[in-house]
Design a protein around this motif. Structure first.
Motif, mmCIF file in Angstrom:
data_model
loop_
_atom_site.group_PDB
_atom_site.id
_atom_site.type_symbol
_atom_site.label_atom_id
_atom_site.label_comp_id
_atom_site.label_asym_id
_atom_site.label_seq_id
_atom_site.Cartn_x
_atom_site.Cartn_y
_atom_site.Cartn_z
ATOM 1 N N SER A 294 2.259 10.118 -4.978
ATOM 2 C CA SER A 294 3.596 9.283 -4.812
ATOM 3 C C SER A 294 3.358 8.251 -4.068
ATOM 4 C CB SER A 294 4.642 10.262 -4.722
ATOM 5 O OG SER A 294 5.773 9.586 -4.254
ATOM 6 N N TRP A 295 2.818 8.362 -2.763
ATOM 7 C CA TRP A 295 2.494 7.545 -1.721
ATOM 8 C C TRP A 295 1.406 6.386 -2.269
ATOM 9 C CZ3 TRP A 295 4.230 6.842 3.180
ATOM 10 C CH2 TRP A 295 4.883 7.872 3.835
ATOM 11 N N PHE A 296 0.239 6.724 -2.978
ATOM 12 C CA PHE A 296 -0.396 5.613 -3.804
ATOM 13 C C PHE A 296 0.110 4.883 -4.668
ATOM 14 C CE2 PHE A 296 -3.556 7.979 -1.099
ATOM 15 C CZ PHE A 296 -3.984 6.813 -0.344
ATOM 16 N N GLU A 297 0.744 5.608 -5.878
ATOM 17 C CA GLU A 297 1.068 5.013 -6.797
ATOM 18 C C GLU A 297 2.481 4.554 -6.902
ATOM 19 O OE1 GLU A 297 -1.626 7.920 -9.955
ATOM 20 O OE2 GLU A 297 0.483 8.100 -10.046
ATOM 21 N N GLY A 298 3.440 4.910 -6.078
ATOM 22 C CA GLY A 298 4.847 4.575 -6.153
ATOM 23 C C GLY A 298 4.942 3.679 -4.974
ATOM 24 N N LEU A 299 4.160 3.472 -3.840
ATOM 25 C CA LEU A 299 4.452 2.696 -2.815
ATOM 26 C C LEU A 299 3.368 1.395 -2.674
ATOM 27 C CD1 LEU A 299 5.838 4.967 -0.108
ATOM 28 C CD2 LEU A 299 7.133 3.339 -1.456
ATOM 29 N N MET A 300 2.263 1.827 -3.017
ATOM 30 C CA MET A 300 1.070 0.729 -2.272
ATOM 31 C C MET A 300 1.467 -0.466 -3.241
ATOM 32 S SD MET A 300 -2.902 1.391 -1.844
ATOM 33 C CE MET A 300 -3.060 1.162 -3.912
ATOM 34 N N ASP A 301 1.154 -1.415 -2.488
ATOM 35 C CA ASP A 301 1.378 -2.705 -3.228
ATOM 36 C C ASP A 301 0.027 -3.356 -3.710
ATOM 37 O OD1 ASP A 301 -0.002 -4.154 -0.902
ATOM 38 O OD2 ASP A 301 1.724 -5.138 -0.414
ATOM 39 N N GLU A 302 0.006 -4.645 -4.177
ATOM 40 C CA GLU A 302 -1.294 -4.960 -4.940
ATOM 41 C C GLU A 302 -2.308 -5.344 -3.799
ATOM 42 O OE1 GLU A 302 -0.284 -8.596 -6.903
ATOM 43 O OE2 GLU A 302 1.249 -7.568 -8.594
ATOM 44 N N ASP A 303 -2.079 -5.470 -2.590
ATOM 45 C CA ASP A 303 -3.107 -5.983 -1.670
ATOM 46 C C ASP A 303 -3.495 -4.526 -1.143
ATOM 47 O OD1 ASP A 303 -2.531 -8.505 -1.686
ATOM 48 O OD2 ASP A 303 -0.834 -8.300 -0.302
ATOM 49 N N GLY A 304 -3.038 -3.288 -1.363
ATOM 50 C CA GLY A 304 -3.423 -2.083 -0.829
ATOM 51 C C GLY A 304 -2.510 -1.638 0.548
ATOM 52 N N TRP A 305 -1.601 -2.150 0.534
ATOM 53 C CA TRP A 305 -0.713 -1.718 2.020
ATOM 54 C C TRP A 305 0.361 -0.789 1.372
ATOM 55 C CZ3 TRP A 305 4.757 -3.247 2.241
ATOM 56 C CH2 TRP A 305 5.088 -2.856 3.769
ATOM 57 N N ILE A 306 0.371 0.148 2.372
ATOM 58 C CA ILE A 306 1.333 1.259 2.265
ATOM 59 C C ILE A 306 2.157 1.113 3.499
ATOM 60 C CG2 ILE A 306 1.748 3.775 1.811
ATOM 61 C CD1 ILE A 306 -0.859 4.247 0.682
ATOM 62 N N PRO A 307 3.533 1.256 3.337
ATOM 63 C CA PRO A 307 4.426 1.074 4.703
ATOM 64 C C PRO A 307 4.158 2.350 5.511
ATOM 65 C CG PRO A 307 5.668 0.803 2.686
ATOM 66 C CD PRO A 307 4.418 1.240 2.034
ATOM 67 N N ARG A 308 4.291 2.192 6.704
ATOM 68 C CA ARG A 308 4.158 3.139 7.898
ATOM 69 C C ARG A 308 5.271 4.150 7.711
ATOM 70 N NH1 ARG A 308 5.716 3.430 13.341
ATOM 71 N NH2 ARG A 308 6.563 1.267 12.885
ATOM 72 N N GLU A 309 6.457 3.586 7.629
ATOM 73 C CA GLU A 309 7.671 4.268 7.824
ATOM 74 C C GLU A 309 8.583 3.983 6.418
ATOM 75 O OE1 GLU A 309 9.733 4.009 11.364
ATOM 76 O OE2 GLU A 309 11.395 5.121 10.749
ATOM 77 N N LYS B 203 13.222 -9.461 3.429
ATOM 78 C CA LYS B 203 14.026 -9.106 2.096
ATOM 79 C C LYS B 203 13.833 -7.671 1.351
ATOM 80 C CE LYS B 203 13.274 -13.772 0.519
ATOM 81 N NZ LYS B 203 12.231 -14.516 1.331
ATOM 82 N N VAL B 204 14.864 -7.730 0.737
ATOM 83 C CA VAL B 204 14.884 -6.324 0.114
ATOM 84 C C VAL B 204 13.893 -6.126 -0.913
ATOM 85 C CG1 VAL B 204 16.491 -4.934 -1.375
ATOM 86 C CG2 VAL B 204 17.494 -6.184 0.619
ATOM 87 N N GLU B 205 13.184 -4.999 -0.948
ATOM 88 C CA GLU B 205 12.232 -4.773 -1.988
ATOM 89 C C GLU B 205 12.563 -3.530 -2.910
ATOM 90 O OE1 GLU B 205 8.227 -5.161 -1.214
ATOM 91 O OE2 GLU B 205 8.331 -7.124 -0.618
ATOM 92 N N GLY B 206 12.435 -3.258 -3.987
ATOM 93 C CA GLY B 206 12.433 -1.984 -4.666
ATOM 94 C C GLY B 206 13.300 -2.233 -5.853
ATOM 95 N N PRO B 207 13.820 -1.048 -6.429
ATOM 96 C CA PRO B 207 13.857 0.128 -5.711
ATOM 97 C C PRO B 207 12.356 0.861 -5.936
ATOM 98 C CG PRO B 207 14.740 0.416 -7.713
ATOM 99 C CD PRO B 207 14.671 -1.300 -7.721
#
Ligand code: 6A9
Length: 807
Positions: free
Chosen positions: A441-456, A395-399
């Motif tokens: 930016s990586w931690f605050e802008g991208l990480m989800d509630e579970d603590g996951w950050i996308p690889r790419e 699914k599309v997520e964001g922005p």
């Protein structure tokens, strides 16, 4: 009194989210980073760090050939496009930079400069300067004197993002169809920007194509043509398509009047239609004979004074001088790389790394189906995973927003998690706050509630345009090496040991880490909870911790893309009982970094807890992964008899406990690590440390991506850890010193030779020939060579600093 203040605290606790938590960075610091060459996907693309921004780009082509124009028309960075090298010679994200583009096929060298006025508050200026190359071939319009007559047409595009933004060309002298004789001015107001003015201006000295074709009067080419249009938001970045569309109107018009033989010359035919006015995209076209130059100014309307071209000349000089001075203080190459060829090489690599920082905003694709097949529990898990993935449940997520550097402008102009940790090591030497903002930016802008950050991270259509559909989806149970934690350690080192230009204010670091700390912990727990290994088979008493063993999720028989070492040989067939040496080591590094952050913040209970885990990890590295027979660290799998066995392919994987700094100078297996690295029949090559041992049966086979080539990110870790061992007295210090000195020489020479020969840094280097290979203009972690050059020529036993105290 007490009551009301605690209510206030509670309220502010509720209201303050990580995004708008108290400012850590000063307003001035943020202002000076607002504008940048933040569109690394195009040759020269400026924008701000606002989600809806004014964005600009440059396009150009030699304009003497009808047939080849479509191929020689430049816009997005591409490989092998007849360009003999391009990139920033100088770039400071706070002040600006100078880029050179050697466009051999178009016969022109371009210099594109970008500078900020008054630390960004006074807007910016850009200069585009063209010089006909000495090797330019005569074209149909320049039989004699190619230097004077080579015809270049350029388009500068101005896009204004945001549904509620407005902008228009101020129609001073262009009441008719014949273009602007003088300056072009655009005024506007962006959705998230104040009112502004863009001015495009050029000196009298430029020369423009003339022709005596009968149609000439209709299109005097000493004019600037402007086409303003109103486009859907998602079309704004597509400069080339918009330009071709506008030119088509002109071509169609000529098509009716003339035959193939009587057509006007190409440099006239390929003009856009002149329709200046209101719109959200403005194409500004100019055509020149021979050398040329023009300037673009962006000025906030609050600014009374409009800078002039003279101001711009001065500002470009100053940016260059200041950059040079700062560079010499923080990253100057050390002996034996003090010859005059190394400094420009070092600056160019660094400038391309830091000039590749982009601002990305938009949506991306995530598969959060949590399909049961993704559990990877049974032995055929990879078949089931493949089927589940083929069901396309994304699914599309964001922005979302990401501020990051990129591995390669032409090929990978987007964020890659584990690449970024390496990119930030040189960047934080030059400007630690920029590195900190990127980490945030990586931690605050991208990480989800579970603590996951996308690889790419592929945000928005411009980023997606360079990724085949099957590679776009991200999975919330897939990891990538947590290299941003190496950056935290480097920042802690800097705050502790840095001085002068190399200092980092401890108070600033503390305030920032306070804010980040819960996010770091969440990310850490995510790794431990999702990538755990199955240690059932080890319940035999000798394993003191039954928790610390890990397995990358997301493997296929041929790849573990999540590990970053895509095709490095692993257990066959894949098994859910596998344990991966590299992942346990990475989590060890992560634990150490968190422990250091915790003590720095005075969280002593946490520090103690992480310290215990770190010890357990160090023990398990040896208990689970050391293979006495092979004298190396190996992955683990489960065989047909349900026995745990080692899977040994000597190479980068075997070195991970060493690479992640988990082995101190007295470690019992350190000697074996050094033997493996130094052995020419295994990992040592004259061009750097090979990814796989020359003696491994899979050396150089199949894709041969991580099965022999020399990669600079891992080599940097080898070098850094050799230096550490060399500088702490211990049994291996003298040998580590010799290896360090030789390896440093080999690595720098390899990257330097490739750059000198081809004009580019490469993704990896051939272990037999030393040639750069795979992705060209790979300015990501290959740029670590600038740090290698800045490292000491001779290790000094007992030198304080760095992470020495952690071994
Ligand atoms: C797939 C290809 C036309 C591969 O540098 C980025 C990554 C590294 O993180 C990784 O360790 N590179 C390394 O093994 C490049 C990955 C590119 C994947 C994109 C689409 C386009 O095909």
């Amino acid at each position: 009194m007490r009551w009301s203040s605690s209510i206030l605290c509670l309220l502010s606790g509720l209201l303050v989210s990580a995004q708008d938590a108290p400012q850590v960075f000063t307003q001035a610091s943020n202002d000076s980073l607002l504008w940048g060459a933040y569109r690394p996907n195009v040759y020269f693309g400026l924008r701000s760090r606002l989600p809806t921004s004014l964005t600009t780009a440059l396009m150009w082509s030699r304009a003497e050939h009808y047939e080849t124009m479509a191929n020689t028309f430049r816009y997005t960075c591409e490989q092998h496009s007849g360009i003999k090298g391009y990139g920033w010679d100088v770039y400071d994200p706070r002040t600006g930079g100078v880029q050179t583009i050697r466009d051999q096929e178009n016969g022109i060298d371009l210099e594109t400069s970008f500078v900020k006025f008054d630390e960004g508050r006074g807007g910016w200026g850009a200069r585009i300067k063209g010089t006909v190359r000495d090797d330019a071939q005569p074209g149909s319009g320049s039989q004699n004197g190619v230097k004077e007559q080579l015809k270049t047409m350029l388009l500068f595009t101005v896009g204004v993002e945001g549904e509620r933004s407005v902008s228009k060309v101020v129609d001073t002298e262009a009441a008719n169809d014949n273009g602007f004789k003088g300056d072009v001015t655009i005024e506007g107001q962006g959705e998230s920007m104040g009112p502004f003015r863009i001015t495009i201006t050029e000196p009298e000295s430029n020369s423009h194509p003339v022709h005596n074709h009968p149609s000439y009067q209709a299109k005097p080419l000493d004019r600037t043509y402007v086409h303003s249009m109103m486009m859907p938001q998602e079309a704004l970045w597509q400069g080339k398509a918009l330009a071709f569309r506008s030119m088509k109107a002109t071509i169609d018009q000529y098509g009716e009047e003339y035959t193939e033989n009587t057509m006007p010359p190409p440099w006239q035919t390929y003009t856009i239609s002149h329709e200046p006015g209101a719109g959200n995209v403005h194409l500004i076209q100019k055509s020149y004979d021979g050398d040329f130059q023009f300037d673009v100014f962006f000025t906030p309307s609050t600014q009374g004074i409009q800078p002039t071209s003279k101001d711009l000349t001065k500002a470009i000089q100053k940016v260059t001088e200041d950059f040079n001075a700062k560079y010499a203080a923080v990253l100057a190459p050390q002996a034996p790389f003090t010859g005059k060829q190394y400094l420009p090489f070092s600056k160019a690599l660094f400038s391309n790394l830091i000039g590749g920082i982009g601002y990305f905003h938009g949506e991306h694709l995530v598969d959060r189906s949590y399909a049961p097949e993704y559990e990877e529990e049974n032995e055929a898990f990879h078949f089931a995973t493949a089927e589940a993935r083929a069901r396309n449940q994304q699914k599309v997520e964001g922005p979302y927003t990401l501020y990051t550097s990129v591995p390669s402008r032409p090929f990978f102009p987007r964020g890659f998690l584990w690449d970024e940790g390496f990119h930030l090591l040189p960047i934080l030497d030059f400007d630690p706050e920029v590195a900190m903002q990127i980490v945030s930016s990586w931690f605050e802008g991208l990480m989800d509630e579970d603590g996951w950050i996308p690889r790419e991270v592929i945000l928005g259509q411009e980023a997606a345009s360079k990724v085949p559909a099957e590679f776009q989806v991200q999975y919330p149970h897939y990891a990538n090496p947590p290299t941003l934690f190496m950056v935290l350690e480097a920042l802690l080192d800097k705050a502790k040991y840095g001085s002068g230009e190399n200092a980092l204010d401890q108070g600033l670091l503390k305030a920032w880490l306070e804010r980040l700390y819960p996010l770091l912990q969440r990310n850490y727990e995510w790794y431990r909870e999702t990538q755990y290994g199955d240690l059932k088979g080890y319940d035999r008493g000798e394993i003191r911790s039954r928790k610390e063993g890990y397995r990358w999720r997301g493997r296929t028989p041929q790849h573990i893309l999540t590990s970053g070492l895509d095709d490095y040989p692993r257990a066959q067939p894949p098994h859910p009982g596998e344990l991966h040496t590299d992942l346990l080591s990475w989590i060890g590094m992560m634990t150490r970094a968190l422990r250091r952050v915790a003590s720095f913040l005075g969280q002593s209970d946490d520090a103690e807890k992480y310290g215990k885990t770190l010890e357990a990890i160090k023990r398990n590295v040896d208990d689970l992964h050391w293979d006495q027979g092979n004298r190396t660290y190996c992955d683990v799998t489960v065989d047909d008899f349900e026995e745990s066995i080692h899977v040994c392919h000597k190479g980068y994987i075997s070195l991970f406990p060493f690479l992640t700094g988990l082995m101190g100078p007295e470690h019992k297996h350190l000697g074996a690590m050094l033997d493996l690295i130094a052995d020419e029949n295994e990992l040592w090559s004259p061009f750097g440390i090979r990814s796989l041992s020359k003696s491994d049966e899979l050396y150089g086979t199949e894709e041969n991506y991580w099965r022999s080539p020399v990669w600079m990110n891992i080599n940097y870790l080898v070098l850094e850890n050799l230096l550490r061992i060399a500088e702490i007295s211990g049994p291996h210090a003298p040998r580590a010193t010799r290896m360090y000195t030789a390896l440093r020489q080999n690595l720098v020479s390899t990257v330097y030779r490739g750059w000198e020969k081809t004009g580019f840094a490469w993704e990896q280097y051939n272990p037999e020939s030393g040639e750069g290979q795979r992705t060209q203009h790979f300015t990501g972690w290959t740029s670590l060579v600038v740090k290698m050059m800045a490292m000491p020529e001779t290790p000094v036993v007992g030198r304080a600093g760095g992470r020495h105290d952690e071994l």
